[in-house]
Design a protein around this motif. Structure first.
Motif, PDB file in Angstrom:
ATOM      1  N   GLY A 283       0.807  -1.213   0.000  1.00  0.00           N
ATOM      2  CA  GLY A 283       0.000   0.000   0.000  1.00  0.00           C
ATOM      3  C   GLY A 283       0.836   1.256   0.000  1.00  0.00           C
ATOM      4  O   GLY A 283       0.319   2.352   0.235  1.00  0.00           O
ATOM      5  N   LYS A 284       2.139   1.111  -0.296  1.00  0.00           N
ATOM      6  CA  LYS A 284       3.041   2.263  -0.229  1.00  0.00           C
ATOM      7  C   LYS A 284       3.874   2.370  -1.497  1.00  0.00           C
ATOM      8  O   LYS A 284       3.427   2.000  -2.571  1.00  0.00           O
ATOM      9  CB  LYS A 284       3.925   2.158   1.018  1.00  0.00           C
ATOM     10  CG  LYS A 284       3.125   2.219   2.317  1.00  0.00           C
ATOM     11  CD  LYS A 284       4.032   2.097   3.540  1.00  0.00           C
ATOM     12  CE  LYS A 284       3.203   2.145   4.822  1.00  0.00           C
ATOM     13  NZ  LYS A 284       4.057   2.014   6.038  1.00  0.00           N
ATOM     14  N   ASN A 285       5.103   2.853  -1.348  1.00  0.00           N
ATOM     15  CA  ASN A 285       5.993   3.144  -2.471  1.00  0.00           C
ATOM     16  C   ASN A 285       6.227   1.909  -3.328  1.00  0.00           C
ATOM     17  O   ASN A 285       6.684   0.882  -2.831  1.00  0.00           O
ATOM     18  CB  ASN A 285       7.334   3.651  -1.918  1.00  0.00           C
ATOM     19  CG  ASN A 285       8.200   4.264  -2.992  1.00  0.00           C
ATOM     20  OD1 ASN A 285       8.297   3.740  -4.091  1.00  0.00           O
ATOM     21  ND2 ASN A 285       8.814   5.383  -2.667  1.00  0.00           N
ATOM     22  N   PRO A 286       5.959   2.001  -4.657  1.00  0.00           N
ATOM     23  CA  PRO A 286       6.091   0.828  -5.517  1.00  0.00           C
ATOM     24  C   PRO A 286       7.516   0.494  -5.911  1.00  0.00           C
ATOM     25  O   PRO A 286       7.779  -0.593  -6.401  1.00  0.00           O
ATOM     26  CB  PRO A 286       5.308   1.245  -6.760  1.00  0.00           C
ATOM     27  CG  PRO A 286       5.499   2.723  -6.823  1.00  0.00           C
ATOM     28  CD  PRO A 286       5.496   3.177  -5.388  1.00  0.00           C
ATOM     29  N   LEU A 287       8.446   1.399  -5.701  1.00  0.00           N
ATOM     30  CA  LEU A 287       9.786   1.205  -6.240  1.00  0.00           C
ATOM     31  C   LEU A 287      10.575   0.129  -5.510  1.00  0.00           C
ATOM     32  O   LEU A 287      11.579  -0.353  -6.001  1.00  0.00           O
ATOM     33  CB  LEU A 287      10.552   2.526  -6.213  1.00  0.00           C
ATOM     34  CG  LEU A 287       9.905   3.644  -7.053  1.00  0.00           C
ATOM     35  CD1 LEU A 287      10.731   4.901  -6.974  1.00  0.00           C
ATOM     36  CD2 LEU A 287       9.741   3.196  -8.491  1.00  0.00           C
ATOM     37  N   THR A 288      10.102  -0.270  -4.334  1.00  0.00           N
ATOM     38  CA  THR A 288      10.777  -1.350  -3.607  1.00  0.00           C
ATOM     39  C   THR A 288      10.451  -2.710  -4.197  1.00  0.00           C
ATOM     40  O   THR A 288      11.010  -3.708  -3.796  1.00  0.00           O
ATOM     41  CB  THR A 288      10.356  -1.330  -2.135  1.00  0.00           C
ATOM     42  OG1 THR A 288       8.931  -1.489  -2.057  1.00  0.00           O
ATOM     43  CG2 THR A 288      10.766  -0.031  -1.475  1.00  0.00           C
ATOM     44  N   SER A 289       9.543  -2.748  -5.187  1.00  0.00           N
ATOM     45  CA  SER A 289       9.105  -4.034  -5.729  1.00  0.00           C
ATOM     46  C   SER A 289       9.963  -4.514  -6.881  1.00  0.00           C
ATOM     47  O   SER A 289       9.686  -5.541  -7.471  1.00  0.00           O
ATOM     48  CB  SER A 289       7.658  -3.911  -6.208  1.00  0.00           C
ATOM     49  OG  SER A 289       7.575  -3.027  -7.316  1.00  0.00           O
ATOM     50  N   GLY A 290      11.008  -3.769  -7.243  1.00  0.00           N
ATOM     51  CA  GLY A 290      11.861  -4.184  -8.335  1.00  0.00           C
ATOM     52  C   GLY A 290      11.311  -3.835  -9.695  1.00  0.00           C
ATOM     53  O   GLY A 290      11.524  -4.564 -10.656  1.00  0.00           O
ATOM     54  N   VAL A 291      10.627  -2.726  -9.803  1.00  0.00           N
ATOM     55  CA  VAL A 291      10.045  -2.312 -11.068  1.00  0.00           C
ATOM     56  C   VAL A 291      11.106  -2.154 -12.142  1.00  0.00           C
ATOM     57  O   VAL A 291      10.904  -2.489 -13.297  1.00  0.00           O
ATOM     58  CB  VAL A 291       9.278  -0.977 -10.877  1.00  0.00           C
ATOM     59  CG1 VAL A 291       8.801  -0.441 -12.226  1.00  0.00           C
ATOM     60  CG2 VAL A 291       8.100  -1.172  -9.951  1.00  0.00           C
ATOM     61  N   SER A 292      12.291  -1.667 -11.757  1.00  0.00           N
ATOM     62  CA  SER A 292      13.327  -1.361 -12.740  1.00  0.00           C
ATOM     63  C   SER A 292      13.995  -2.605 -13.309  1.00  0.00           C
ATOM     64  O   SER A 292      14.857  -2.501 -14.169  1.00  0.00           O
ATOM     65  CB  SER A 292      14.395  -0.466 -12.099  1.00  0.00           C
ATOM     66  OG  SER A 292      14.972  -1.116 -10.986  1.00  0.00           O
ATOM     67  N   SER A 293      13.605  -3.785 -12.870  1.00  0.00           N
ATOM     68  CA  SER A 293      14.246  -5.005 -13.351  1.00  0.00           C
ATOM     69  C   SER A 293      13.658  -5.522 -14.660  1.00  0.00           C
ATOM     70  O   SER A 293      14.142  -6.501 -15.200  1.00  0.00           O
ATOM     71  CB  SER A 293      14.118  -6.105 -12.291  1.00  0.00           C
ATOM     72  OG  SER A 293      12.755  -6.469 -12.123  1.00  0.00           O
ATOM     73  N   THR A 294      12.596  -4.877 -15.174  1.00  0.00           N
ATOM     74  CA  THR A 294      11.980  -5.316 -16.418  1.00  0.00           C
ATOM     75  C   THR A 294      12.917  -5.076 -17.590  1.00  0.00           C
ATOM     76  O   THR A 294      13.752  -4.178 -17.576  1.00  0.00           O
ATOM     77  CB  THR A 294      10.659  -4.579 -16.659  1.00  0.00           C
ATOM     78  OG1 THR A 294      10.903  -3.181 -16.661  1.00  0.00           O
ATOM     79  CG2 THR A 294       9.653  -4.912 -15.587  1.00  0.00           C
ATOM     80  N   SER A 295      12.759  -5.882 -18.643  1.00  0.00           N
ATOM     81  CA  SER A 295      13.649  -5.802 -19.792  1.00  0.00           C
ATOM     82  C   SER A 295      13.434  -4.554 -20.625  1.00  0.00           C
ATOM     83  O   SER A 295      14.334  -4.088 -21.302  1.00  0.00           O
ATOM     84  CB  SER A 295      13.463  -7.035 -20.679  1.00  0.00           C
ATOM     85  OG  SER A 295      12.125  -7.145 -21.120  1.00  0.00           O
ATOM     86  N   CYS A 296      12.209  -4.002 -20.619  1.00  0.00           N
ATOM     87  CA  CYS A 296      11.913  -2.762 -21.321  1.00  0.00           C
ATOM     88  C   CYS A 296      11.429  -1.745 -20.309  1.00  0.00           C
ATOM     89  O   CYS A 296      11.016  -2.072 -19.215  1.00  0.00           O
ATOM     90  CB  CYS A 296      10.847  -2.976 -22.400  1.00  0.00           C
ATOM     91  SG  CYS A 296      11.474  -3.797 -23.867  1.00  0.00           S
ATOM     92  N   GLN A 297      11.482  -0.497 -20.712  1.00  0.00           N
ATOM     93  CA  GLN A 297      11.031   0.549 -19.813  1.00  0.00           C
ATOM     94  C   GLN A 297       9.553   0.386 -19.504  1.00  0.00           C
ATOM     95  O   GLN A 297       8.755   0.062 -20.363  1.00  0.00           O
ATOM     96  CB  GLN A 297      11.279   1.916 -20.443  1.00  0.00           C
ATOM     97  CG  GLN A 297      12.754   2.263 -20.562  1.00  0.00           C
ATOM     98  CD  GLN A 297      12.951   3.537 -21.335  1.00  0.00           C
ATOM     99  OE1 GLN A 297      12.355   3.738 -22.368  1.00  0.00           O
ATOM    100  NE2 GLN A 297      13.797   4.405 -20.818  1.00  0.00           N
ATOM    101  N   SER A 298       9.197   0.591 -18.249  1.00  0.00           N
ATOM    102  CA  SER A 298       7.805   0.574 -17.842  1.00  0.00           C
ATOM    103  C   SER A 298       7.276   1.991 -17.897  1.00  0.00           C
ATOM    104  O   SER A 298       7.837   2.901 -17.279  1.00  0.00           O
ATOM    105  CB  SER A 298       7.674   0.013 -16.432  1.00  0.00           C
ATOM    106  OG  SER A 298       8.092  -1.328 -16.389  1.00  0.00           O
ATOM    107  N   LEU A 299       6.209   2.184 -18.633  1.00  0.00           N
ATOM    108  CA  LEU A 299       5.669   3.511 -18.857  1.00  0.00           C
ATOM    109  C   LEU A 299       4.258   3.616 -18.302  1.00  0.00           C
ATOM    110  O   LEU A 299       3.528   2.644 -18.217  1.00  0.00           O
ATOM    111  CB  LEU A 299       5.651   3.839 -20.348  1.00  0.00           C
ATOM    112  CG  LEU A 299       6.992   3.788 -21.081  1.00  0.00           C
ATOM    113  CD1 LEU A 299       6.789   4.079 -22.560  1.00  0.00           C
ATOM    114  CD2 LEU A 299       7.977   4.772 -20.478  1.00  0.00           C
ATOM    115  N   VAL A 300       3.885   4.827 -17.945  1.00  0.00           N
ATOM    116  CA  VAL A 300       2.551   5.157 -17.492  1.00  0.00           C
ATOM    117  C   VAL A 300       2.000   6.240 -18.401  1.00  0.00           C
ATOM    118  O   VAL A 300       2.697   7.218 -18.706  1.00  0.00           O
ATOM    119  CB  VAL A 300       2.571   5.660 -16.031  1.00  0.00           C
ATOM    120  CG1 VAL A 300       1.252   6.304 -15.662  1.00  0.00           C
ATOM    121  CG2 VAL A 300       2.882   4.517 -15.076  1.00  0.00           C
TER     122      VAL A 300
END
Length: 402
Positions: free
Chosen positions: A283-300
């Protein structure tokens, strides 16, 4: 007027995450069927030095609601006698559509020629919620008074119905024949179809404005009018997280949301002019979930009624592009096969924007009033729109244009 944002996350390789494409990831559908801080992504009215290029393609002589100069639609559905508030494509092939309108009716119809397959009668108020189950064999229609009906498409029979309090939203579970719906009283109901087995997640005295089932099929995230959101366990209806209004939550009503396929990231948009990324596990900051480990950039992608379409890069938390449309953005979706954002507008047009360059790649018109809802086929080749001009339209989009 405060902008109501529409938000959309993209998956690896720019694959769109919507309710039609959610994956079970863990058998959550079987469990439900048988058992029954944060990052603010704000819209900016003015381009700030140091940000990515601000793209503006203004045509001041074009006004929302003006008669279109051409009709790019392949099919126009004209059976409704009032504004068409909701629409959805059959998820397996996109060969059928369902639409619901101000005339208290829903129709299932053929997307190739507009022929009516089924008239969903018996509603007492405007039909504002429609959708197909995962296999496309069942169609649901819900009206503002709280009447929900499920129809068997092949036999054209009414399979199940329910009448409750005023309905705000309705969604199929991604893998089970289970419907979830939110009411003006703030409660979230869950119905097994066609048995009618019912469970309920009690609200906190505030209208629930939107909701989504997470891709694991075991949880849902629900938005409320006061700006709060909650994450519920569907099996036992336990409240896992309450992101309260203000602070980690919004300061005004949540109007839309999306979920990433990783079962961790969720994105909410609000009347307060912000979108918030949340980690559904905390329920908090999403960046601790390893978002940056995806092979392509994750966009919003975030669209708002002030005419801005913003593309954010999640790992870096930076605004990548901010595009100016001619009128307010009603809804956005990612193309499932390319880095293209599809935006529906108050001017009745569909616009395609390249997320790499921030440039508009193409535009389609035909509606004489605002688009109120739209859907996209799983291959990205078919767009279904519904409008205040009492019609629905099918636009065929070729690959080179995307």
């Amino acid at each position: 007027m405060d902008p109501e944002d529409d938000v959309n996350l993209n998956e690896d390789d720019f694959e769109e995450v919507t309710d039609e494409d959610l994956q079970p990831n863990g058998g959550g559908g079987d469990d439900i069927e048988y058992e029954m801080g944060d990052m603010d992504l704000e819209q900016y009215d003015d381009y700030e030095e140091g940000e990515e290029e601000y793209n503006e393609e203004m045509q001041p002589d074009e006004e929302a609601g003006a008669a279109p100069t051409s009709d790019d639609a392949d099919v126009c559905f004209k059976k409704h006698s009032g504004s068409v508030f909701a629409c959805a494509l059959e998820p397996t092939a996109g060969s059928l559509a369902i639409s619901g309108g101000e005339d208290d009716k829903a129709y299932v119809w053929n997307t190739s020629d507009g022929a009516v397959i089924l008239e969903c009668s018996g509603h007492k108020d405007s039909v504002t919620c429609v959708g197909f189950n995962r296999e496309g064999t069942l169609a649901a229609s819900g009206d503002m008074s709280g009447i929900i009906k499920v129809w068997k498409v092949e036999s054209k029979e009414e399979l199940w119905s329910f009448e409750g309090s005023d309905l705000e939203w309705l969604r199929w579970h991604p893998v089970a024949n289970v419907l979830l719906g939110g009411t003006s009283e703030g409660d979230v109901w869950m119905w097994k179809v066609p048995s009618g087995d019912t469970k309920m997640m009690q609200g906190h005295g505030c209208l629930t404005s939107c909701g989504r089932v997470l891709p694991d099929g075991k949880r849902c995230i629900v938005g409320y009018e006061d700006g709060a959101s909650k994450i519920w366990d569907l099996k036992d209806q336990a409240l896992l997280h309450h992101i309260k209004a203000g602070g980690h939550g919004h300061s005004d009503s949540i109007t839309c949301m999306d979920c990433h396929k990783d079962n961790v990231m969720a994105l909410t948009g609000s009347v307060d002019g912000t979108a918030k990324l949340l980690n559904t596990n905390t329920g908090k900051n999403p960046l601790t979930s390893g978002v940056s480990s995806t092979s392509c950039q994750s966009l919003v992608a975030i669209g708002s009624l002030n005419g801005l379409l913003s593309i954010w890069d999640v790992p870096t938390q930076k605004l990548r592009h901010q595009c100016r449309t001619e009128t307010g953005v009603v809804k956005v979706k990612w193309d499932p096969t390319s880095p293209v954002v599809i935006a529906a507008g108050l001017d009745g047009r569909i616009q395609l924007w390249d997320a790499r360059s921030g440039q508009r790649s193409s535009s389609y018109e035909g509606h004489s009033k605002e688009i109120l809802d739209f859907d996209l086929s799983s291959d990205g080749n078919t767009i279904l729109t519904s409008s205040g001009d009492d019609t629905c339209r099918i636009f065929k989009i070729s690959q080179p244009e995307r």
